[in-house]
Design a protein around this motif. Structure first.
Motif, PDB file in Angstrom:
ATOM      1  N   THR A 255       0.723  -1.125  -0.211  1.00  0.00           N
ATOM      2  CA  THR A 255      -0.247   0.060  -0.005  1.00  0.00           C
ATOM      3  C   THR A 255       1.001   1.246  -0.073  1.00  0.00           C
ATOM      4  O   THR A 255       0.751   2.257  -0.804  1.00  0.00           O
ATOM      5  CB  THR A 255      -1.037  -0.098   1.108  1.00  0.00           C
ATOM      6  OG1 THR A 255      -1.819  -1.223   1.147  1.00  0.00           O
ATOM      7  CG2 THR A 255      -1.856   1.143   1.321  1.00  0.00           C
ATOM      8  N   ASP A 266      -8.265   3.699  -9.525  1.00  0.00           N
ATOM      9  CA  ASP A 266      -9.248   2.558  -9.469  1.00  0.00           C
ATOM     10  C   ASP A 266      -8.376   1.143  -9.448  1.00  0.00           C
ATOM     11  O   ASP A 266      -9.116   0.193  -8.856  1.00  0.00           O
ATOM     12  CB  ASP A 266     -10.129   2.667 -10.779  1.00  0.00           C
ATOM     13  CG  ASP A 266     -10.984   3.683 -10.489  1.00  0.00           C
ATOM     14  OD1 ASP A 266     -11.388   4.300  -9.445  1.00  0.00           O
ATOM     15  OD2 ASP A 266     -11.735   4.014 -11.484  1.00  0.00           O
ATOM     16  N   ARG A 269      -7.162   0.548  -6.023  1.00  0.00           N
ATOM     17  CA  ARG A 269      -8.178   0.064  -5.001  1.00  0.00           C
ATOM     18  C   ARG A 269      -8.622  -1.411  -5.288  1.00  0.00           C
ATOM     19  O   ARG A 269      -8.762  -2.332  -4.389  1.00  0.00           O
ATOM     20  CB  ARG A 269      -9.225   0.913  -5.306  1.00  0.00           C
ATOM     21  CG  ARG A 269     -10.635   0.446  -4.382  1.00  0.00           C
ATOM     22  CD  ARG A 269     -11.685   1.143  -4.567  1.00  0.00           C
ATOM     23  NE  ARG A 269     -12.279   1.196  -6.096  1.00  0.00           N
ATOM     24  CZ  ARG A 269     -12.748   0.172  -6.710  1.00  0.00           C
ATOM     25  NH1 ARG A 269     -13.087  -0.737  -5.972  1.00  0.00           N
ATOM     26  NH2 ARG A 269     -13.253   0.429  -8.153  1.00  0.00           N
ATOM     27  N   ARG A 270      -8.789  -1.865  -6.630  1.00  0.00           N
ATOM     28  CA  ARG A 270      -8.845  -2.988  -6.972  1.00  0.00           C
ATOM     29  C   ARG A 270      -7.974  -4.274  -6.787  1.00  0.00           C
ATOM     30  O   ARG A 270      -8.341  -5.161  -5.988  1.00  0.00           O
ATOM     31  CB  ARG A 270      -9.584  -3.406  -8.320  1.00  0.00           C
ATOM     32  CG  ARG A 270     -10.087  -4.678  -8.638  1.00  0.00           C
ATOM     33  CD  ARG A 270     -10.507  -4.605 -10.138  1.00  0.00           C
ATOM     34  NE  ARG A 270     -11.300  -6.279 -10.298  1.00  0.00           N
ATOM     35  CZ  ARG A 270     -11.339  -6.478 -11.601  1.00  0.00           C
ATOM     36  NH1 ARG A 270     -10.940  -5.891 -12.663  1.00  0.00           N
ATOM     37  NH2 ARG A 270     -11.893  -7.775 -11.724  1.00  0.00           N
ATOM     38  N   GLU A 273      -7.887  -4.510  -2.788  1.00  0.00           N
ATOM     39  CA  GLU A 273      -9.096  -5.266  -2.198  1.00  0.00           C
ATOM     40  C   GLU A 273      -8.782  -6.687  -2.364  1.00  0.00           C
ATOM     41  O   GLU A 273      -9.265  -7.375  -1.495  1.00  0.00           O
ATOM     42  CB  GLU A 273     -10.061  -4.717  -3.131  1.00  0.00           C
ATOM     43  CG  GLU A 273     -10.801  -3.427  -2.689  1.00  0.00           C
ATOM     44  CD  GLU A 273     -12.235  -2.964  -3.367  1.00  0.00           C
ATOM     45  OE1 GLU A 273     -12.686  -1.833  -3.049  1.00  0.00           O
ATOM     46  OE2 GLU A 273     -12.324  -3.517  -4.424  1.00  0.00           O
ATOM     47  N   ALA A 276      -6.076  -7.592   0.305  1.00  0.00           N
ATOM     48  CA  ALA A 276      -6.804  -7.637   1.720  1.00  0.00           C
ATOM     49  C   ALA A 276      -7.735  -8.647   1.799  1.00  0.00           C
ATOM     50  O   ALA A 276      -7.957  -8.989   2.974  1.00  0.00           O
ATOM     51  CB  ALA A 276      -7.462  -6.370   1.729  1.00  0.00           C
ATOM     52  N   GLY A 277      -8.514  -9.372   0.894  1.00  0.00           N
ATOM     53  CA  GLY A 277      -9.476 -10.390   0.865  1.00  0.00           C
ATOM     54  C   GLY A 277      -8.830 -11.657   0.894  1.00  0.00           C
ATOM     55  O   GLY A 277      -9.615 -12.613   0.748  1.00  0.00           O
TER      56      GLY A 277
END
Length: 472
Positions: A255, A266, A269-270, A273, A276-277
């Motif tokens: 990050t 964008d 972020r994707r 995400e 992070a998941g």
């Protein structure tokens, strides 16, 4: 003597449990020691073992190999397409790498065949699954172990030319190791799934995600992996089946790198995400780091140190530092696991994947003492986890002071499996592992604990002894 018989009976029983049971029934106190003759009571193997124990050539070689392992400093240096860094995966070559020791297409388990067919579709070498399977069986696509190309892959272990791979360099010796990206859980290629949604995810990982992560990796302020892995052990990971802490620590680094880049928000972020998941995101990097450390110890003539443990869903294979590139194989042991609802051991494939490279380096099952939460996923109790780590000390050359275990008074993880000690004690290396369905396309159905088969170590010792005999 009379005073002795007036005291309460306290006995140390060695061997058969039945003797201890009888003494307990008579009111005595028994400490039972499990023991069996070394080398499985095989006279020829026992003699071979006896000639290897204390051999100064082996002791010196093991010291060298173990010191090279301890000195290794893995660093995450890049994310590139496999064809750019792995020999044999050039754009004009049709070759796919798989986990475990060598195996032919007809002999492969369902998940590995399914994953190879999926990779063929991903590369555009076939238009449908039937054609992909026909192509795989025709011999027109070379199928070779990841380990023979400086790489590793979890479960089916598939790496094809255009897939992105992490590049980890051992800066102490300059050797590099590679691993593919972790797709997350559920129906994924590494568990043999190859449906359109699986391939769509792979294509995104190989395009937009790849472009973003490459920028992130190249901009890392701190690419050193050993301190991160050590910190994760103190946060409850064992760096095989549990990578939640390591993935979170890496997420912070990625990050910060991306915040200073010019990658569109964008895309950032994707990508973040997805990371992070996915609590298993760091697993593949951990595997490449472990491969770079074990490869540093490889190729020391006379060394009985294990540098590779890998499984292909049929056979389990190991390599020793002192026996070159030779594989020693035996049928993979079953997994003692916890299954997802609706599945049983009858649905499971045999032990699968290159991720046992973590145990080869003193992590995973060897570091279970650091990860009491892992027992909720693989079975047992926190006390069992600690006992497993302690037991592995009986078959290793030492401990790694860089990877410490708080429940063991911050002692180092057991590391440097000595094939002689495995055969001598009968204690087998323990491995944390996921469980794949035996049929292609179903995916993961559980997780558990398994061990390496003894036959691998028996054969490896025989080969080591033969090589030493030729040197006399």
């Amino acid at each position: 003597m009379k005073k002795l018989f007036e005291q309460d009976l306290k006995v140390v029983n060695v061997g058969l449990q039945g003797f201890a049971t009888n003494i307990t029934a008579a009111g005595g106190e028994v400490t039972n020691l499990t023991w069996a003759p070394p080398a499985g009571a095989d006279p020829a193997l026992g003699w071979t073992l006896a000639t290897l124990i204390g051999d100064p050539r082996i002791e010196a070689a093991n010291h060298t190999a173990f010191e090279r392992y301890l000195a290794a400093q893995p660093r995450l240096v890049d994310l590139v397409r496999a064809s750019e860094v792995i020999a044999g995966l050039g754009p004009r070559e049709r070759r796919i790498l798989h986990s475990g020791p060598p195996i032919a297409w007809p002999d492969m388990c369902g998940p590995q065949r399914g994953a190879i067919a999926g990779a063929i579709l991903y590369e555009g070498w076939a238009d449908d699954l039937d054609s992909a399977e026909t192509l795989a069986g025709s011999g027109e696509v070379a199928l070779e172990p990841c380990h023979e190309h400086g790489a590793v892959g979890p479960m089916a272990g598939i790496i094809s030319p255009t897939m992105p791979v992490w590049v980890v360099e051992n800066t102490a010796a300059g050797n590099r190791a590679y691993c593919n990206l972790n797709e997350g859980l559920g129906k994924v290629l590494r568990f043999g799934a190859n449906s359109p949604d699986v391939l769509d995810r792979l294509r995104w990982l190989g395009s937009d995600f790849f472009a973003t992560m490459q920028v992130a990796v190249r901009g890392l302020a701190d690419p050193d992996l050993k301190p991160l892995m050590a910190q994760a052990l103190h946060m409850g990971d064992e760096l095989h089946n549990r990578n939640a802490a390591a993935s979170a620590l890496l997420f912070k680094r990625l990050t910060l790198s991306l915040l200073g880049s010019d990658v569109p928000s964008d895309a950032v972020r994707r990508a973040l995400e997805f990371v992070a998941g996915n609590d298993h995101f760091f697993l593949n990097i951990s595997m490449a780091a472990s491969k770079s450390m074990s490869d540093a110890a490889a190729g020391v003539p006379g060394s009985s140190m294990v540098t590779v443990m890998a499984r292909n869903g049929v056979n389990f294979g190991i390599k020793l530092s002192g026996t070159g590139d030779q594989w020693f194989q035996a049928p993979a042991n079953p997994v003692d696991g916890l299954y997802f609802p609706g599945y049983t051991v009858d649905d499971a494939a045999a032990d699968l994947g290159d991720s046992a490279i973590t145990e080869t380096n003193g992590l995973g099952g060897f570091a279970m003492a650091a990860s009491p939460a892992i027992v909720q996923f693989v079975g047992g109790t926190p006390a069992d986890a600690t006992a497993n780590s302690r037991r592995m000390l009986s078959i290793t050359l030492g401990a790694n002071p860089a990877f410490t275990l708080p429940p063991l008074n911050f002692g180092g993880t057991p590391a440097g499996i000595d094939a002689r000690l495995v055969v001598d004690t009968g204690v087998l290396p323990i491995i944390n592992t996921g469980i794949a369905h035996r049929q292609a396309g179903v995916g993961q159905i559980g997780a558990g604990i398994t061990t390496a088969p003894m036959e691998c170590f028996n054969d490896a010792l025989a080969a080591l002894a033969s090589g030493l005999g030729e040197q006399k």
